[in-house]
Design an enzyme around this catalytic site. Structure first.
Site, PDB file in Angstrom:
ATOM      1  N   LEU A   1       0.872  -1.171   0.000  1.00 11.84           N
ATOM      2  CA  LEU A   1       0.000   0.000   0.000  1.00 11.84           C
ATOM      3  C   LEU A   1       0.908   1.220   0.000  1.00 11.84           C
ATOM      4  O   LEU A   1       1.951   1.224   0.653  1.00 11.84           O
ATOM      5  CB  LEU A   1      -0.901   0.024   1.242  1.00 11.84           C
ATOM      6  N   ASP A   2       0.507   2.253  -0.736  1.00 14.23           N
ATOM      7  CA  ASP A   2       1.305   3.473  -0.760  1.00 14.23           C
ATOM      8  C   ASP A   2       1.460   4.031   0.645  1.00 14.23           C
ATOM      9  O   ASP A   2       0.652   3.745   1.532  1.00 14.23           O
ATOM     10  CB  ASP A   2       0.639   4.531  -1.652  1.00 14.23           C
ATOM     11  N   LYS A   3       2.466   4.859   0.824  1.00 17.14           N
ATOM     12  CA  LYS A   3       2.769   5.403   2.141  1.00 17.14           C
ATOM     13  C   LYS A   3       1.566   6.127   2.749  1.00 17.14           C
ATOM     14  O   LYS A   3       1.333   6.065   3.961  1.00 17.14           O
ATOM     15  CB  LYS A   3       3.961   6.354   2.038  1.00 17.14           C
TER      16      LYS A   3
END
Length: 235
Positions: free
Chosen positions: A102-104
């Site tokens: 998952l993106d930051k």
């Protein structure tokens, strides 16, 4: 399996720490204090205690984490605080890794495991394992935009996303189901219809919903029933 290897595999102690604990009489097998760190055990049958606490052996570990924003979905920490750092020390030593990323700044359901083969199957594009995201957009999403997303939209760099399932919550809120995991896919899909994602949360992975009782940064082991659901998708 040797007791020192077992405790090392479980992330509870190094071999030297196990040896020291054995010398102090702090390791028991079936209620008896053992005298050697190479003592053979059957972790699935024997009752084992280390430092006064029972050792619950799990060959494969599956954890549901409610990922907060600002945390990196990796194990090395080069780009910031990692999801692994949210776990207790003993689990940080068990070789766990995120099943997908998952993106930051993306929140929600992240599966952590040490089971490489199952992770490979769940992430394989050929398996079409579903992921559901709750999305807030900068601008209203039209019916024609939704139709484009549901038919499969062309992304930047020429990538083409497979048809998605889109449920409109309100003009600027959607639930989007995809079966791929391309880089920044949801964000790129919305950009393809001239919009922008301002909030993104994964609320379901492999037909398993995020446990809403988990606060951001909290985790729990998957239940046997949940593991069975995942395993059926690898067949």
């Amino acid at each position: 399996m040797r007791i020192d290897k077992l405790l090392t595999t479980m992330g509870l102690a190094t071999r030297s720490e196990t040896s020291k604990a054995v010398r102090k009489g702090q390791v028991k097998v079936n209620g008896c204090v053992i005298s050697k760190s190479d003592h053979k055990v059957d972790p699935e049958k024997d009752t084992i205690e280390y430092m006064g606490k029972p050792v619950l052996y799990m060959k494969n570990i599956y954890i549901m984490l409610n990922k907060p924003s600002g945390i990196v979905s990796s194990t090395d920490g080069k780009d910031g605080v990692t999801v692994i750092s949210l776990l207790p020390d003993e689990l940080q030593k068990c070789g766990l890794f995120p099943c997908g990323r998952l993106d930051k700044d993306t929140l929600g359901f992240l599966l952590l495991t040490n089971d490489g083969s199952t992770a490979h199957y769940l992430l394989s594009p050929k398996r079409h394992v579903s992921k559901v995201y709750y999305v807030k957009t900068q601008s209203p999403v039209s019916d024609s935009d939704i139709k484009m997303l549901e038919n499969g939209v062309t992304l930047d760099h020429g990538d083409v996303a497979l048809p998605a399932k889109v449920e409109k919550v309100c003009d600027t809120e959607l639930k989007i189901t995809i079966v791929e995991g391309m880089y920044h896919q949801i964000k790129r899909m919305l950009e393809a219809v001239n919009n922008k994602v301002i909030y993104l949360e994964r609320i379901e992975f492999g037909t398993l919903p995020l446990d809403t009782s988990l606060k951001r940064g909290e985790w729990r082991y998957l239940t046997e029933q949940e593991i069975d659901v995942l395993m059926k998708q690898t067949k």
